[in-house]
Write an enzyme that holds these catalytic residues in place. Structure first.
Site, PDB file in Angstrom:
ATOM      1  N   LYS A  22       0.626  -1.260   0.015  1.00  0.00           N
ATOM      2  CA  LYS A  22       0.472   0.159   0.030  1.00  0.00           C
ATOM      3  C   LYS A  22       0.530   1.240   0.036  1.00  0.00           C
ATOM      4  O   LYS A  22       0.571   2.176  -0.623  1.00  0.00           O
ATOM      5  CB  LYS A  22      -0.936  -0.294   1.329  1.00  0.00           C
ATOM      6  CG  LYS A  22      -1.721   0.591   1.232  1.00  0.00           C
ATOM      7  CD  LYS A  22      -2.760   0.959   2.707  1.00  0.00           C
ATOM      8  CE  LYS A  22      -3.153   0.190   3.105  1.00  0.00           C
ATOM      9  NZ  LYS A  22      -4.807  -0.069   2.646  1.00  0.00           N
ATOM     10  N   ARG A  92      -2.901   2.899   8.194  1.00  0.00           N
ATOM     11  CA  ARG A  92      -3.717   1.255   7.795  1.00  0.00           C
ATOM     12  C   ARG A  92      -2.249   0.976   7.943  1.00  0.00           C
ATOM     13  O   ARG A  92      -0.801   0.674   7.658  1.00  0.00           O
ATOM     14  CB  ARG A  92      -3.675   2.099   6.466  1.00  0.00           C
ATOM     15  CG  ARG A  92      -5.023   2.675   6.751  1.00  0.00           C
ATOM     16  CD  ARG A  92      -5.637   2.200   4.812  1.00  0.00           C
ATOM     17  NE  ARG A  92      -6.833   2.463   4.739  1.00  0.00           N
ATOM     18  CZ  ARG A  92      -7.439   4.014   3.812  1.00  0.00           C
ATOM     19  NH1 ARG A  92      -7.117   5.023   4.786  1.00  0.00           N
ATOM     20  NH2 ARG A  92      -8.658   3.922   3.750  1.00  0.00           N
ATOM     21  N   GLY A 101      -5.742 -10.661   7.681  1.00  0.00           N
ATOM     22  CA  GLY A 101      -6.185 -11.070   8.512  1.00  0.00           C
ATOM     23  C   GLY A 101      -5.444 -10.274   9.651  1.00  0.00           C
ATOM     24  O   GLY A 101      -5.938 -10.478  10.673  1.00  0.00           O
ATOM     25  N   MET A 103      -4.786  -5.485  11.780  1.00  0.00           N
ATOM     26  CA  MET A 103      -5.236  -4.934  11.096  1.00  0.00           C
ATOM     27  C   MET A 103      -5.206  -4.251  10.326  1.00  0.00           C
ATOM     28  O   MET A 103      -4.594  -3.918   9.696  1.00  0.00           O
ATOM     29  CB  MET A 103      -4.651  -4.257  12.413  1.00  0.00           C
ATOM     30  CG  MET A 103      -5.588  -2.986  13.155  1.00  0.00           C
ATOM     31  SD  MET A 103      -4.517  -1.818  14.062  1.00  0.00           S
ATOM     32  CE  MET A 103      -4.903  -0.627  12.791  1.00  0.00           C
ATOM     33  N   ARG A 336      -3.519  -1.315  -6.641  1.00  0.00           N
ATOM     34  CA  ARG A 336      -3.265  -2.408  -6.546  1.00  0.00           C
ATOM     35  C   ARG A 336      -3.560  -3.106  -7.785  1.00  0.00           C
ATOM     36  O   ARG A 336      -4.048  -2.902  -8.469  1.00  0.00           O
ATOM     37  CB  ARG A 336      -3.119  -2.805  -5.204  1.00  0.00           C
ATOM     38  CG  ARG A 336      -4.917  -3.058  -4.683  1.00  0.00           C
ATOM     39  CD  ARG A 336      -4.378  -3.962  -3.308  1.00  0.00           C
ATOM     40  NE  ARG A 336      -5.771  -4.252  -3.128  1.00  0.00           N
ATOM     41  CZ  ARG A 336      -6.748  -4.677  -1.739  1.00  0.00           C
ATOM     42  NH1 ARG A 336      -5.753  -5.080  -0.982  1.00  0.00           N
ATOM     43  NH2 ARG A 336      -7.785  -5.028  -1.913  1.00  0.00           N
ATOM     44  N   HIS A 454      -4.829 -43.463  -1.217  1.00  0.00           N
ATOM     45  CA  HIS A 454      -4.235 -44.364  -2.111  1.00  0.00           C
ATOM     46  C   HIS A 454      -5.904 -42.879  -3.452  1.00  0.00           C
ATOM     47  O   HIS A 454      -5.710 -42.748  -4.828  1.00  0.00           O
ATOM     48  CB  HIS A 454      -4.966 -45.758  -2.105  1.00  0.00           C
ATOM     49  CG  HIS A 454      -5.482 -46.339  -2.821  1.00  0.00           C
ATOM     50  ND1 HIS A 454      -6.696 -46.207  -3.518  1.00  0.00           N
ATOM     51  CD2 HIS A 454      -5.056 -47.000  -4.287  1.00  0.00           C
ATOM     52  CE1 HIS A 454      -7.143 -46.465  -5.015  1.00  0.00           C
ATOM     53  NE2 HIS A 454      -5.715 -47.156  -4.907  1.00  0.00           N
ATOM     54  N   SER A 763      14.787 -40.460 -12.744  1.00  0.00           N
ATOM     55  CA  SER A 763      13.346 -39.999 -12.557  1.00  0.00           C
ATOM     56  C   SER A 763      13.599 -39.959 -10.884  1.00  0.00           C
ATOM     57  O   SER A 763      13.261 -41.088 -10.211  1.00  0.00           O
ATOM     58  CB  SER A 763      11.902 -40.858 -12.930  1.00  0.00           C
ATOM     59  OG  SER A 763      10.996 -39.534 -12.492  1.00  0.00           O
ATOM     60  N   GLY A 765      11.845 -39.715  -7.321  1.00  0.00           N
ATOM     61  CA  GLY A 765      10.439 -40.480  -7.580  1.00  0.00           C
ATOM     62  C   GLY A 765       9.895 -39.468  -5.677  1.00  0.00           C
ATOM     63  O   GLY A 765      10.588 -39.669  -4.732  1.00  0.00           O
ATOM     64  N   ASN A 767       8.108 -38.936  -3.761  1.00  0.00           N
ATOM     65  CA  ASN A 767       7.401 -38.715  -2.555  1.00  0.00           C
ATOM     66  C   ASN A 767       7.614 -39.821  -1.675  1.00  0.00           C
ATOM     67  O   ASN A 767       7.999 -39.075  -0.727  1.00  0.00           O
ATOM     68  CB  ASN A 767       5.987 -39.338  -3.513  1.00  0.00           C
ATOM     69  CG  ASN A 767       4.682 -38.940  -4.520  1.00  0.00           C
ATOM     70  OD1 ASN A 767       5.403 -37.392  -4.272  1.00  0.00           O
ATOM     71  ND2 ASN A 767       4.124 -39.759  -4.602  1.00  0.00           N
ATOM     72  N   ASP A 768       8.697 -40.785  -2.427  1.00  0.00           N
ATOM     73  CA  ASP A 768       9.319 -41.465  -1.283  1.00  0.00           C
ATOM     74  C   ASP A 768      10.728 -40.896  -1.022  1.00  0.00           C
ATOM     75  O   ASP A 768      10.811 -40.696   0.333  1.00  0.00           O
ATOM     76  CB  ASP A 768       9.977 -42.929  -2.576  1.00  0.00           C
ATOM     77  CG  ASP A 768       8.227 -44.147  -1.857  1.00  0.00           C
ATOM     78  OD1 ASP A 768       7.454 -43.932  -1.407  1.00  0.00           O
ATOM     79  OD2 ASP A 768       8.247 -45.064  -2.434  1.00  0.00           O
ATOM     80  N   CYS A 830       8.819 -37.555 -10.894  1.00  0.00           N
ATOM     81  CA  CYS A 830       7.709 -38.474 -11.152  1.00  0.00           C
ATOM     82  C   CYS A 830       6.809 -38.116  -9.977  1.00  0.00           C
ATOM     83  O   CYS A 830       6.093 -39.043  -9.758  1.00  0.00           O
ATOM     84  CB  CYS A 830       7.679 -39.606 -12.263  1.00  0.00           C
ATOM     85  SG  CYS A 830       8.736 -40.645 -11.155  1.00  0.00           S
ATOM     86  N   TYR A 850      12.497 -32.953 -17.508  1.00  0.00           N
ATOM     87  CA  TYR A 850      11.038 -32.825 -17.908  1.00  0.00           C
ATOM     88  C   TYR A 850      11.070 -32.731 -16.299  1.00  0.00           C
ATOM     89  O   TYR A 850      11.314 -33.587 -15.138  1.00  0.00           O
ATOM     90  CB  TYR A 850      10.609 -33.848 -18.318  1.00  0.00           C
ATOM     91  CG  TYR A 850      11.279 -35.569 -18.172  1.00  0.00           C
ATOM     92  CD1 TYR A 850      10.627 -35.890 -17.071  1.00  0.00           C
ATOM     93  CD2 TYR A 850      11.892 -35.840 -18.613  1.00  0.00           C
ATOM     94  CE1 TYR A 850       9.965 -37.032 -16.771  1.00  0.00           C
ATOM     95  CE2 TYR A 850      12.419 -37.378 -18.273  1.00  0.00           C
ATOM     96  CZ  TYR A 850      11.508 -38.000 -17.159  1.00  0.00           C
ATOM     97  OH  TYR A 850      11.641 -39.387 -16.592  1.00  0.00           O
TER      98      TYR A 850
END
Lengths: 874, 874
Positions: A22, A92, A101, A103, A336, A454, A763, A765, A767-768, A830, A850
């Site tokens: 602002k 402000r 969130g 003031m 803005r 899953h 590749s 992985g 997640n694991d 992946c 990729y």
């Protein structure tokens, strides 16, 4: 000496991190000569220093503030606390990123028992002045002194009742005077001190309140949800007041330079005559469309449209502005970049490029990648949604909207759909055996499981709406009952799911399927021209592959072969294989699977044409293919004609304490090479047959999972190579192929140089890799991660956005070690992270070739990859 | 050009890696003028080249061999294939490390139908010559041509029977001639080719057979068991024959310069008149003690003792020698450092230092650290062991010997011991609730679980004999039956366990408890003077702590507080805590635990005195404290007066798919800070009370487990600090303390710089770190690791010896990052690896301050640390 306070004529739009959004824009507008009420900004650094100093404003900063205040007095010709010509200001907050969130605003600061008279004289409106004073005390009491607003309301309402006033405006100046005195009494009894009458005290208290609000619960939560670092701090803007509520020649409004709903290039906004800005925002009175301003204030409107056009050109983006008209004079209070819907973002970006305002590179950065999901999935009809009753909230596991009848079992769901019903599948949690039901259903709701459960993973893969881990519902699959609080839902009852927010609604809500407009196609084309990172998809069947190609996928980065095993016609064979006592029996069972796998691969290869396809060999532990409860074991034993005892023994034998870290991935191949042999044969024979039948040149990429040790990879690779060579010899035909590995075990990343000697591609992985690097089982740590986010341990969920400091370090290391050992190595990702824009930027930066993600995230990934390229090019 | 063949006068003892151990020592003896039959050595590099060249000996090497052969002919004056004066040679393998699994020896090579006549003429013994030829064909046929030995035996035995001969010696020269012809026929029918009569062909075939034997199954297994790299290759020694079997003036023997049994400084060995070396080794005839040689060959014996003394001084170590006497002339055939028992090793090292032969640094390197375990644990009486019947083999989980009656339940074991019985506790696998039974038992046998299973870890901690994961036995705890093959053992039946080898024996075997001799104390004192790495212990109670101090522990590196919770008087409180619905209830339950924990810590602190003590806060997931089967749940519910339903629900709620990666470690504290508060209070109050009561200055080291994120550590640390400061304030006393963390999650290692900002010490929890870095659950992967070792994926078990390439890389990284962020940071290791000599060397090299291991491994660690210092100092 460091400067902590800037007058509006000392800053610019480039000083956002210091002055907040602002403040920087108020300075910018001042700089380019727009009518902005003068004022100054206390910097974000002052806020951080406030916290460093144990929640106190240093004396030097106090002095700076008063110096700038004195400048403000000089510019305005008004004076703080001066009865004759009192300076009144607004205070402000203004963080770097807009933060609802925190003031927000205190208006009319500077009023006290004396200056109220000055305001009265200046405006010639005694009641207005006293009402302003009354409002100021209330606002200050509530926000700065933290006295419950209800206590002020009680005083106000009592007075109204006592005087028999129906409306606020019925209260007279005298009534207001009485209320003011009672407010002051309330302040004394609540705080033990008098209401501060000295405007300078008022100002300092208000500034501190803004600083404090940086760390209130709502602000913290908002930062967490929006990944805003907690150490940025907020600035405070102190600005001289202008009044839109000085009669019919005054007014206030908010407006966008273009439509934030659909992007139409036409001013869009609302306006209220004789009102203060807060009235528009608060929705107390219903504002008029901005077009009516042209009638009410023709001159001012002309002025405003000129300024709006100027601001949009100046910022080269659609602007969201606030303004006030005081006695026919226009004042700009804020500008803005305007928030917009995905549809609007697309149209604005494409239009602006056509108008020559921005180039293509800039255009592609004007869409939030996550937002374009909206354009790919069904949504609720806005009207229907407005009337909908919320039932519960779960995890937004897979976006889109769905409405249908509840069914608790996959088979029932399939039957209902066959009867023409729309179905929502509701389960405690899903397992691979629910697949048919998931395909049939409009949406999936589970009581357990996280964002990578899953249900979530499979639903995202299908682009199907899913709300997962909805712990507010209790599901009894046996009784076919779902409970939410006191309410019970039976099979056939209607519910609706919003997978984008995780909300579950009661009853039916109409859904609409958005179409991919021409502008969307245009911007995606630009993205493709700009990006260097390829985008592949995770797909296990021709249907998903085709969907992904439609969304622009350039290959398959992960084809999970085990998914194919779960289908009804195959699972008996895989079970027979698991129950085999000898290698011979196992080979026999595998032989029946071979034609299925081969035809699966042929189907996928045909869809993908010359796009690369990476196929991962069997990964999950074998017990995943067997039932686990006594009842299920008994049922299966009967079905497959095996003694329940034998089956049960095998289940026990395969039981693992930590299956994630157990007998799976390439470890299976070391134990049962015949599985990999069957899979390698299916892959290569699919390619050979397509060569023979259709003259297609398929180059399969065979991926060996869960490798942690170079010798493990070479051991398995040997088996695969022998099989391939046998096929070549037998068929008298050869095809090209690559053999590579997933990097998903920390040790693989640490020794990537050794592994790259054997692997033609990596590749990641993730997640694991994230699970093992953090020691977090994604099946178990949903609650922990939530708690960690609440307690500020995590700024982001590491299963959604790559953890750069830890997991990312391993990725970088692997890339460097891998490229050193094999310069041309192909590198991709992946894991689920492959569809996350922040992660995609990271992948671009560390030099991957990729990313691969679920089909419905492909467009997001294309856009994010383009944005990463633009960002890196800067 | 590289040289692949060395004559004995071209090498020396320092060329072991090239010439193998045997070859290098033969060269050395030749060099210092000892009587060694001349010959040459084909190098280990030739062996590796043989494999690189696809199992072929390159032409250049063949040429070199024949060149050296020609030198040999010149030196001996004999000629290959010469009927008048035939050169006969022995061909022996000679790896860098002695490897019993490999091809050993072919004698009399060079014999054929012609040269046998020459040998006959030279020795004047026709029968001897033909028997030598017969033996040579048999040996060559078996070892080089791989014809089953039984087929030769069948021919030989048939002839004996046919001729009515009771003993081999009854066969005449003619009989032998017939046998030789039949042997040749056998060779032809088995191999399709004639037996090679050209000595050069014989030689080349024999050399290739030695090369091949490097990779036979037994050799591979031996290398795996002894951690010998598979790429060293073997050398081949070709040496002219001498004959100990030329009548009563000839003989052969093996001897040690000192006793390999007890270290006594006196020649120790055996001797056979008129025999070839193999006869002694093969045990065909019973040899005489070496002392009798003094009687039979007084001159030769004098010569031999002189040479023995010279060799010991030359090698500055006890020598194991082979020799042959041919017609009163002594020939040395081998010398090498002698293998010895732990007791002998200690005495020899101390004696040699006293004799001035070696210095203290060398002395401490003369003990195998793993070997001294023998000195600390009970062993079987040798006589009893000789007669014992083996039942099964499991993992050597914790060393020592135990004998006792089988009991299947902890309570039964405790009762039996109370009745004065000796008990072996036999379980499917143990859990913390079996603790009392484990304490009471002499030894523990489990059917499941690996080297780091509960049984193994706890038993090692107690120094109690344990055989774990003995899959050959089937245990039915309900029926109180143990099955081994067809045999059934019931409660009360006797068995015996050897925890050092993993062997299970039938019945009782007498055990003996070795005493720590004075020499052992001496050498450990030297080790302590030399080493720089401190040695701490893992101990959870005053008893183990005192034991460890006795063994020389310099502190506690890991005190696992959860072990204290499992004791019978505490577990109800911890269960009550887990079952609490509110924080208040939880605090109440914890309050009852506080005095127990405090007194535990006081007990340990008192024992340890001013030695540092590292206490780890609660680590395991809470479900470990609850029962899991319906039956157990019901029983407990009744006992603690809670509904089985509620208990069962809680168990379900706490169920995790992968508990290893679940809600444990510091994650528990984030959720339930009150647990850490109780523990911190117990620790600090124990220190404060000892200060008040006994003026002791305890500096507890508080360790926060499973940290992966810096903010996680600071979050938990804050809770601990607040508790400590409250104690200080309340008591008016302060004590010093350190707060640190375990590095056991890969991410912690990767971000050790960030974590070091909050941690005053790191302790590497290499068990978990290895699990997560490899993605191996140690509870599940026992079989996989075995398979990986069989299939050459692992050269070592990474749960026993640190994996330098992967886990070790993380350790090094952490050390560097940690020291950079906090230069004085204390660094230690407390995983099971802390007691492994190879790992200890690694820890020394990367700059840790201490290792911590179970009490019974403390002496091993002290010695290994000294050896690491000596090695690094070289």
């Amino acid at each position: 000496m460091k400067k902590y306070v800037y007058s509006f004529n000392e800053g610019s739009k480039d000083m956002k991190s210091l002055l907040g959004g602002k403040g920087a824009n108020l300075a910018e507008m001042t700089k380019i000569g727009l009518p902005v009420p003068f004022g100054f900004t206390v910097t974000t650094e002052a806020c951080n220093k406030y916290y460093d100093d144990g929640c106190a404003i240093a004396e030097g900063i106090v002095a700076e503030i008063f110096e700038k205040l004195s400048d403000l007095e000089n510019v305005t010709g008004k004076k703080f606390g001066d009865v004759g010509n009192p300076l009144l200001v607004s205070v402000r907050s203004g963080a770097v990123f807009s933060m609802p969130g925190m003031m927000d605003t205190i208006l009319n600061l500077g009023l006290n028992d004396d200056t109220v008279k000055g305001l009265s004289a200046l405006t010639g409106n005694d009641r207005f002045a006293h009402d302003s004073y009354r409002r100021f005390i209330q606002m200050f009491g509530d926000i700065v002194l933290e006295i419950p607003k209800s206590k002020f309301d009680a005083i106000f309402d009592a007075k109204k009742e006592k005087e028999g006033c129906s409306f606020d405006v019925d209260l007279t100046t005298e009534h207001l005077g009485v209320i003011i005195e009672e407010y002051k009494k309330l302040v004394r009894s609540e705080t033990g001190a008098d209401f501060p009458l000295d405007p300078k005290d008022q100002l300092m208290e208000a500034i501190k309140a803004v600083f404090r609000s940086w760390n209130n619960d709502r602000a913290i939560l908002y930062r967490q949800l929006n990944n805003i670092p907690s150490n940025l701090g907020t600035a405070v803007n102190v600005q001289s007041m202008v009044f839109g509520n000085m009669g019919d020649t005054s007014g206030t409004g908010v407006a966008f330079t273009r439509s934030p709903v659909n992007g139409e290039a036409k001013i869009f906004g609302e306006f209220l005559v004789n009102a203060q800005g807060e009235d528009v925002v608060a929705g107390i009175r219903t504002p008029q469309p901005i077009s009516e301003m042209a009638v009410a204030f023709p001159e001012v409107y002309k002025d405003f449209t000129r300024i709006a056009e100027l601001l949009e050109k100046h910022y080269t983006d659609m602007q969201d502005m606030e303004f006030t008209v005081e006695r026919n004079k226009l004042f700009m209070l804020q500008t803005r970049n305007g928030k917009r819907t995905a549809a609007a973002a697309v149209k604005v970006a494409v239009d602006m490029e056509k108008e020559g305002l921005i180039d293509k590179k800039t255009a592609v950065t004007r869409l939030e990648p996550a937002q374009i999901d909206q354009l790919l999935h069904p949504m609720f009809d806005a009207g229907g949604l407005a009337k909908a009753v919320k039932l519960a909230k779960g995890l937004p596991a897979s976006p889109g909207a769905a409405t249908g009848k509840i069914y608790f079992h996959a088979k029932d769901a399939v039957d209902a759909v066959a009867n023409g019903e729309k179905v929502v599948l509701v389960r405690q949690e899903t397992s691979p055996e629910d697949l048919a039901g998931m395909v049939a259903a409009e949406g999936i709701l589970t009581a357990r499981g996280g964002m990578t459960s899953h249900a979530a993973v499979v639903a995202r893969g299908m682009g199907k709406c899913c709300v997962a881990g909805c712990s507010e519902i209790k599901v009894s699959e046996d009784k076919k009952i779902m409970e939410v609080g006191e309410r019970k839902f039976a099979e056939g009852d209607y519910i609706s799911l919003d997978g984008t927010t995780g909300t579950v609604y009661d009853g039916q809500i109409k859904t609409v399927t958005p179409e991919l407009s021409g502008d969307f196609g245009t911007i995606m084309k630009w993205a493709d021209e700009i990006r260097t990172l390829k985008v592949r998809t995770n797909a296990d069947n021709p249907r998903d592959s085709a969907q992904a190609v439609e969304f622009g996928a350039e290959g398959i980065g992960l084809c999970r072969t085990e998914h194919m095993f779960f289908e009804e016609d195959r699972i008996p064979a895989i079970r027979r294989m698991i129950l085999s006592d000898t290698e011979e029996e196992r080979r026999k069972a595998l032989a029946t699977l071979l034609p299925y796998q081969k035809s699966d691969f042929k189907g996928i290869f045909e869809v993908m044409g010359d796009r690369p396809v990476t196929i991962r060999l069997l990964d999950p532990p074998l017990h995943e293919f067997l039932p686990h409860t006594d009842e299920e074991i008994k049922a299966l034993a009967e079905k497959i004609n095996v003694s329940a005892d034998k089956l049960s023994k095998k289940v026990d034998e395969l039981h693992e304490f930590n299956p994630m870290l157990g007998h799976r991935g390439c470890r299976l191949t070391v134990t049962y090479p015949e599985i990999a042999e069957m899979q390698a044969e299916a892959i290569i024979m699919a390619a050979i047959e397509l060569k023979k039948e259709k003259n297609m040149d398929i180059v399969p990429e065979i991926m060996i999972p869960l490798v942690g040790i170079d010798k493990e990879l070479s051991y398995v690779k040997k088996t695969v190579l022998e099989t391939i060579n046998k096929c070549f010899e037998r068929e008298g035909v050869t095809v090209q192929y690559l053999i590579g590995t997933m990097i998903e075990v920390p040790r693989a990343a640490l020794t990537a140089d050794e592994i790259a000697k054997e692997a033609e591609f990596f590749s990641f992985g993730t997640n694991d890799l994230t699970q093992m690097t953090f020691g977090f089982s994604r099946d178990d740590t949903g609650n922990i991660i939530k708690e960690y986010r609440d307690k500020l341990v995590f700024e982001e969920d590491p299963f959604q956005t790559i953890d750069k400091a830890g997991v990312g370090k391993l990725l970088k290391m692997s890339v460097e070690l891998g490229k050193a050992a094999r310069p041309g190595i192909k590198l991709g990702i992946c894991g689920e992270h492959g569809g996350d824009p922040q992660t995609i930027e990271f992948c671009h930066d560390i030099g991957l070739n990729y990313v691969s993600c679920s089909p419905f995230r492909v467009p997001i990934a294309r856009l994010a990859a383009a944005q990463a390229a633009v960002k890196a090019g800067k």
